[in-house]
Design a protein around this motif. Structure first.
Motif, PDB file in Angstrom:
ATOM      1  N   ILE A  44     -39.127  19.221 -32.410  1.00 51.90           N
ATOM      2  CA  ILE A  44     -38.871  17.778 -32.323  1.00 51.90           C
ATOM      3  C   ILE A  44     -37.546  17.506 -31.616  1.00 51.90           C
ATOM      4  O   ILE A  44     -37.432  16.571 -30.810  1.00 51.90           O
ATOM      5  N   THR A  45     -36.565  18.339 -31.881  1.00 49.91           N
ATOM      6  CA  THR A  45     -35.273  18.205 -31.194  1.00 49.91           C
ATOM      7  C   THR A  45     -35.434  18.403 -29.692  1.00 49.91           C
ATOM      8  O   THR A  45     -34.853  17.666 -28.877  1.00 49.91           O
ATOM      9  N   ILE A  46     -36.246  19.386 -29.309  1.00 51.34           N
ATOM     10  CA  ILE A  46     -36.499  19.633 -27.886  1.00 51.34           C
ATOM     11  C   ILE A  46     -37.177  18.423 -27.246  1.00 51.34           C
ATOM     12  O   ILE A  46     -36.802  17.992 -26.145  1.00 51.34           O
ATOM     13  N   LEU A  47     -38.162  17.867 -27.940  1.00 50.66           N
ATOM     14  CA  LEU A  47     -38.858  16.690 -27.410  1.00 50.66           C
ATOM     15  C   LEU A  47     -37.899  15.530 -27.195  1.00 50.66           C
ATOM     16  O   LEU A  47     -37.955  14.823 -26.181  1.00 50.66           O
ATOM     17  N   ALA A  48     -36.983  15.333 -28.139  1.00 49.23           N
ATOM     18  CA  ALA A  48     -36.067  14.200 -28.068  1.00 49.23           C
ATOM     19  C   ALA A  48     -34.980  14.410 -27.013  1.00 49.23           C
ATOM     20  O   ALA A  48     -34.636  13.475 -26.280  1.00 49.23           O
ATOM     21  N   ARG A  49     -34.456  15.622 -26.923  1.00 43.44           N
ATOM     22  CA  ARG A  49     -33.315  15.859 -26.045  1.00 43.44           C
ATOM     23  C   ARG A  49     -33.718  16.238 -24.627  1.00 43.44           C
ATOM     24  O   ARG A  49     -33.105  15.804 -23.649  1.00 43.44           O
ATOM     25  N   GLN A  50     -34.773  17.055 -24.500  1.00 39.69           N
ATOM     26  CA  GLN A  50     -35.141  17.580 -23.185  1.00 39.69           C
ATOM     27  C   GLN A  50     -36.217  16.753 -22.490  1.00 39.69           C
ATOM     28  O   GLN A  50     -36.377  16.834 -21.271  1.00 39.69           O
ATOM     29  N   GLN A  51     -36.998  16.000 -23.280  1.00 39.95           N
ATOM     30  CA  GLN A  51     -38.090  15.195 -22.732  1.00 39.95           C
ATOM     31  C   GLN A  51     -38.953  16.002 -21.760  1.00 39.95           C
ATOM     32  O   GLN A  51     -39.079  15.658 -20.574  1.00 39.95           O
ATOM     33  N   PRO A  52     -39.557  17.092 -22.258  1.00 42.44           N
ATOM     34  CA  PRO A  52     -40.358  17.961 -21.375  1.00 42.44           C
ATOM     35  C   PRO A  52     -41.595  17.250 -20.857  1.00 42.44           C
ATOM     36  O   PRO A  52     -42.093  16.291 -21.467  1.00 42.44           O
ATOM     37  N   VAL A  53     -42.099  17.734 -19.719  1.00 38.33           N
ATOM     38  CA  VAL A  53     -43.314  17.180 -19.119  1.00 38.33           C
ATOM     39  C   VAL A  53     -44.255  18.326 -18.764  1.00 38.33           C
ATOM     40  O   VAL A  53     -43.880  19.499 -18.799  1.00 38.33           O
ATOM     41  N   ALA A  54     -45.497  17.955 -18.429  1.00 34.96           N
ATOM     42  CA  ALA A  54     -46.509  18.897 -17.959  1.00 34.96           C
ATOM     43  C   ALA A  54     -46.663  20.076 -18.931  1.00 34.96           C
ATOM     44  O   ALA A  54     -46.778  19.884 -20.128  1.00 34.96           O
ATOM     45  N   ARG A  55     -46.652  21.301 -18.403  1.00 35.05           N
ATOM     46  CA  ARG A  55     -46.929  22.473 -19.237  1.00 35.05           C
ATOM     47  C   ARG A  55     -45.873  22.639 -20.323  1.00 35.05           C
ATOM     48  O   ARG A  55     -46.200  23.039 -21.456  1.00 35.05           O
TER      49      ARG A  55
ATOM     50  N   VAL B 194     -30.855  26.442 -20.605  1.00 32.04           N
ATOM     51  CA  VAL B 194     -30.808  26.173 -22.045  1.00 32.04           C
ATOM     52  C   VAL B 194     -32.195  25.791 -22.553  1.00 32.04           C
ATOM     53  O   VAL B 194     -32.638  26.239 -23.620  1.00 32.04           O
ATOM     54  N   PHE B 195     -32.890  24.965 -21.781  1.00 27.61           N
ATOM     55  CA  PHE B 195     -34.226  24.529 -22.151  1.00 27.61           C
ATOM     56  C   PHE B 195     -35.171  25.719 -22.282  1.00 27.61           C
ATOM     57  O   PHE B 195     -35.943  25.822 -23.245  1.00 27.61           O
ATOM     58  N   GLN B 196     -35.121  26.633 -21.323  1.00 30.62           N
ATOM     59  CA  GLN B 196     -35.986  27.806 -21.375  1.00 30.62           C
ATOM     60  C   GLN B 196     -35.652  28.696 -22.570  1.00 30.62           C
ATOM     61  O   GLN B 196     -36.540  29.296 -23.192  1.00 30.62           O
ATOM     62  N   GLN B 197     -34.377  28.763 -22.902  1.00 27.24           N
ATOM     63  CA  GLN B 197     -33.978  29.530 -24.082  1.00 27.24           C
ATOM     64  C   GLN B 197     -34.538  28.899 -25.355  1.00 27.24           C
ATOM     65  O   GLN B 197     -34.974  29.606 -26.273  1.00 27.24           O
ATOM     66  N   GLU B 198     -34.548  27.585 -25.394  1.00 32.80           N
ATOM     67  CA  GLU B 198     -35.087  26.891 -26.557  1.00 32.80           C
ATOM     68  C   GLU B 198     -36.594  27.094 -26.670  1.00 32.80           C
ATOM     69  O   GLU B 198     -37.117  27.285 -27.776  1.00 32.80           O
ATOM     70  N   LEU B 199     -37.290  27.062 -25.534  1.00 30.41           N
ATOM     71  CA  LEU B 199     -38.729  27.320 -25.556  1.00 30.41           C
ATOM     72  C   LEU B 199     -39.015  28.744 -26.039  1.00 30.41           C
ATOM     73  O   LEU B 199     -39.967  28.975 -26.803  1.00 30.41           O
TER      74      LEU B 199
ATOM     75  N   ARG C 261     -46.799  20.545 -23.183  1.00 31.40           N
ATOM     76  CA  ARG C 261     -47.944  21.101 -23.896  1.00 31.40           C
ATOM     77  C   ARG C 261     -47.520  22.258 -24.799  1.00 31.40           C
ATOM     78  O   ARG C 261     -48.043  22.417 -25.904  1.00 31.40           O
ATOM     79  N   ILE C 262     -46.580  23.051 -24.328  1.00 33.54           N
ATOM     80  CA  ILE C 262     -46.093  24.182 -25.124  1.00 33.54           C
ATOM     81  C   ILE C 262     -45.456  23.691 -26.421  1.00 33.54           C
ATOM     82  O   ILE C 262     -45.747  24.199 -27.511  1.00 33.54           O
ATOM     83  N   VAL C 263     -44.593  22.684 -26.313  1.00 30.30           N
ATOM     84  CA  VAL C 263     -43.880  22.197 -27.495  1.00 30.30           C
ATOM     85  C   VAL C 263     -44.843  21.513 -28.464  1.00 30.30           C
ATOM     86  O   VAL C 263     -44.795  21.747 -29.680  1.00 30.30           O
ATOM     87  N   VAL C 264     -45.718  20.685 -27.940  1.00 33.29           N
ATOM     88  CA  VAL C 264     -46.682  19.997 -28.809  1.00 33.29           C
ATOM     89  C   VAL C 264     -47.629  21.012 -29.461  1.00 33.29           C
ATOM     90  O   VAL C 264     -47.947  20.905 -30.653  1.00 33.29           O
ATOM     91  N   SER C 265     -48.065  21.994 -28.692  1.00 24.37           N
ATOM     92  CA  SER C 265     -48.938  23.032 -29.250  1.00 24.37           C
ATOM     93  C   SER C 265     -48.227  23.812 -30.347  1.00 24.37           C
ATOM     94  O   SER C 265     -48.845  24.192 -31.351  1.00 24.37           O
TER      95      SER C 265
END
Length: 216
Positions: free
Chosen positions: A64-75, A4-9, A78-82
């Motif tokens: 922002i939803t991805i950041l809050a729900r998935q709490q991504p790290v590393a690359r 699901v996370f990869q689909q959101e990215l 960076r993808i979401v923030v970028s």
């Protein structure tokens, strides 16, 4: 959850490409309106700018939803923030297109700049359109060669931008005050449009290679 996370990215990336295509369409119409004194086309660009704004808001909300729900790290982080930073630059590129179209509307039925500068602005517009199209491709496929091409074309726009200032400040300039203001503003809008594209290209190149391109 990872799938699901990869689909959101992927949805974020697709959203950026869609916005970039809207921006490319906007600058193409804006430069035509500017160079041809086409008020109908100028009005179309102005009316469609909220579509770019709304698309960037929707993408930012997703990020922002991805950041809050998935709490991504590393690359992934960076993808979401970028993506948030890239969407902001794309929105500003849309604004630059709108400003160019507004100049065409305000000066209609006259052309915005005197005949002596029309060739310069025609070339600046052509380069901006080319940059916008390459940027959409870059966001879609992360081909870093496109990032280099965008920077090279930005250098050409910078040179044209300086030539406009040399012209309007030169002793042979016969334009009225309003001509000087319009030419200066229009040149700045074209130059800033390309600058935002270069900023995005650097971020994409960094994500693709891990190498940050310093400011020139």
């Amino acid at each position: 959850m990872r799938e699901v996370f990869q689909q959101e990215l992927q949805e974020v990336q697709n959203g950026l490409v869609d916005i970039a295509n809207l921006v490319a369409e906007s600058i193409e119409k804006a430069t035509r309106a500017f160079n041809e004194s086409d008020v109908s086309l100028a009005e179309e660009v102005i009316a469609e700018d909220p579509r770019i704004d709304q698309a960037t808001v929707a993408l930012d909300e997703l990020a922002i939803t991805i950041l809050a729900r998935q709490q991504p790290v590393a690359r992934d982080l960076r993808i979401v923030v970028s993506a948030l930073r890239i969407s902001a630059s794309l929105e500003r590129m849309g604004d630059m297109s709108t400003h160019i179209a507004q100049l065409a509307r305000y000066r209609f039925p006259d052309k915005v700049v005197p005949k002596s500068l029309r060739g310069t602005f025609s070339e600046m517009g052509r380069l901006d359109v080319e940059i916008a199209r390459k940027l959409a491709q870059l966001l879609d496929n992360e081909d870093v060669k496109l990032a280099e091409e965008i920077r090279n074309e930005d250098d050409k726009i910078d040179a044209l931008h300086l030539s406009v200032f040399d012209k309007v400040l030169g002793e042979t300039w016969k334009g009225e005050a309003i001509d000087t203001v319009d030419a200066t503003l229009a040149s700045r809008y074209h130059e800033r449009f390309a600058d935002h594209a270069v900023s995005i290209a650097k971020k994409v190149q960094y994500l693709a290679t891990g190498d940050w391109v310093p400011e020139s």
